[in-house]
Design an enzyme around this catalytic site. Structure first.
Site, mmCIF file in Angstrom:
data_model
loop_
_atom_site.group_PDB
_atom_site.id
_atom_site.type_symbol
_atom_site.label_atom_id
_atom_site.label_comp_id
_atom_site.label_asym_id
_atom_site.label_seq_id
_atom_site.Cartn_x
_atom_site.Cartn_y
_atom_site.Cartn_z
ATOM 1 N N LYS A 1 0.846 -1.197 0.000
ATOM 2 C CA LYS A 1 0.000 0.000 0.000
ATOM 3 C C LYS A 1 0.881 1.246 0.000
ATOM 4 C CE LYS A 1 -3.864 1.760 2.879
ATOM 5 N NZ LYS A 1 -4.685 1.401 4.080
ATOM 6 N N SER B 1 -9.483 1.032 2.928
ATOM 7 C CA SER B 1 -8.667 1.930 2.127
ATOM 8 C C SER B 1 -7.531 1.220 1.396
ATOM 9 C CB SER B 1 -8.083 3.030 3.030
ATOM 10 O OG SER B 1 -7.188 2.501 3.983
ATOM 11 N N SER C 1 -9.641 -1.444 7.090
ATOM 12 C CA SER C 1 -9.102 -1.241 5.745
ATOM 13 C C SER C 1 -8.335 -2.405 5.146
ATOM 14 C CB SER C 1 -8.215 0.013 5.739
ATOM 15 O OG SER C 1 -8.999 1.163 5.961
#
Length: 465
Positions: A74, A151, A175
């Site tokens: 990420k 996310s 997330s």
């Protein structure tokens, strides 16, 4: 298209050479920076930048636990020479490249895995939908008409699309677990503090965790065995009780939702019917978390999803306050161009005051004690990861509000209790992926992985029956 290939040094700690695929060589010394390649062109929109971090050249690959596996991270993790973009062009513009790679990434490289790039995320990690006003929405490989979840959207999509073997994400309010459920893959949120968050852009430190995704349960467990503290023989014990959170499964509005039946069939076939127990989780929390009623009264709000929804209200208050402490100065100074949804949430965070924090933290501590007490004696709590399949891409208004509220009502349980949780795919409902979750008490991460490994195949057989 140009791609940057970065080799790790003898100790795996610093890139020493990079070679652009077009033929230009880039030399790296101490503190030097390599090229940043343009976003990868692929059919899923998962990657924001492509580079290759190789295992140390001195590594004896035949003994490396993750040899031959690829992963992505990420865009919230530090990688030497790269800016952690945090899902925001303005954040990326105002930050300097990292001077070292996050220890969690380095540990994976040292175990033989190869990192092939960074993947998209929701802006400032402030959503669970997977949509970013600046970079777009990664495509859900299971159903492109539905959101991928966030996310850690790119992390989930990259694994589901088979672009990598596993990926790293972060989970503050859900997330990792939400995109895992949306994309039909495995996702693991460890106990709070169990995996190093050094070199990770924080959102709310008392809630943040580093989690990971995989399609294969063996790979999920290998990554966990590496990143978590050393396991002991006690961690290989079998679960004795599976506690079904009946009220959580009742939150689904779909008549053809077969998740509860899948769990019944799977647990019974392996452990017998006596291993199954039941709880109304909302009622249990209401009776054990005495400060929650006071919090609700002082906030003057009644959540549509009852006690579990009130837990989310507590989580949201803590998250907003810590986010404000982290980013108020930057937002005020830089006045970033935020997407509408992010701007709304950031404004609420910046308007948050500290007067309820003492009570919110008391609720958190009482919840931690209550859930861990429920799960003592090798018990596993079973619940849906989120109540519904992922919303359609064009969903808006009431549909999205319901999804967020119902999802966070369930996702908040492990966050406030600091427990570990794994999301396991259980097929489709109305063409959308759904999942169940197993929760174990705080610090029992290896036990949860061992339980997941033993139960996963049976769950998949029951799902496909």
């Amino acid at each position: 298209m140009s791609e940057t290939v970065v080799g790790a040094g003898e100790d795996g700690s610093m890139p020493v050479e990079a070679k652009d695929l077009e033929g230009d060589e880039v030399q790296h010394g101490t503190g030097a920076r390599g090229k940043t390649s343009p976003p990868i062109e692929n059919g899923f929109g998962a990657f924001i930048s492509c580079f290759t971090l190789l295992p140390p050249s001195s590594l004896e690959h035949q003994y490396a636990s993750l040899a031959g596996l690829t992963f992505a991270v990420k865009d919230i993790f530090d990688v030497d020479g790269h800016v952690a973009g945090f899902g925001s062009p303005d954040w990326a513009r105002t930050q300097k490249p990292a001077k070292r790679t996050a220890p969690v990434i380095q540990a994976l490289l040292n175990a033989g895995a190869t990192c092939i790039g960074k993947v998209h995320m929701d802006e400032m990690a402030y959503s669970i939908l997977g949509q970013n006003a600046h970079y777009g929405t990664p495509v859900n490989p299971i159903n492109p008409a539905r959101i991928p979840g966030g996310s850690s959207s790119g992390s989930g999509v990259a694994v589901a699309a088979k672009l990598v073997d596993f990926s790293l994400g972060t989970d503050t309010g859900g997330s990792v677990r939400a995109p895992a459920a949306c994309c039909g893959i495995l996702g693991f949120r460890p106990s709070h503090g169990a995996v190093s968050a050094v070199g990770v852009t924080p959102m709310a430190q008392s809630l943040d965790t580093v989690g990971w995704f995989a399609r294969d349960v063996a790979i999920l467990c290998k990554v966990g065995q590496l990143l978590l503290h050393t396991e002991s023989p006690q961690d290989l014990r079998s679960a004795k009780r599976f506690i079904i959170a009946d009220d959580c499964f009742n939150m689904s509005i779909h008549a053809n939702d077969k998740r509860l039946g899948i769990i019944y069939k799977s647990v019974t076939s392996l452990h017998g019917g006596e291993a199954l127990q039941h709880v109304n989780l909302g009622q249990y929390i209401e009776s054990e978390v005495y400060s929650l009623k006071e919090f609700r009264e002082k906030m003057g709000e009644n959540n549509a999803f009852g006690t579990l929804g009130s837990l989310d209200d507590v989580l949201s208050h803590i998250l907003r306050w810590e986010f404000k402490m982290n980013y108020e100065e930057w937002v005020t100074t830089e006045k970033p161009n935020l997407g509408d949804d992010t701007a709304f949430r950031v404004k609420k965070a910046l308007n948050t005051t500290s007067h309820m924090m003492t009570l919110a933290l008391r609720v958190k501590e009482e919840t931690r004690h209550a859930i861990n007490e429920l799960l003592k004696g090798d018990a596993i709590l079973v619940m849906p990861t989120v109540p519904e399949p992922p919303p359609m891409l064009n969903a808006e208004g009431e549909a999205l509000d319901r999804y967020r509220a119902s999802a966070f009502a369930l996702l908040s349980v492990s966050v406030l209790s600091s427990c570990c949780q794994v999301s396991i795919p259980t097929g489709l409902v109305d063409s959308g992926p759904v999942a169940v979750s197993l929760l174990a008490k705080q610090g029992s991460d290896h036990f949860l992985l061992h339980t997941t490994s033993g139960l996963y195949t049976t769950i998949q057989k029951a799902t496909n029956a």
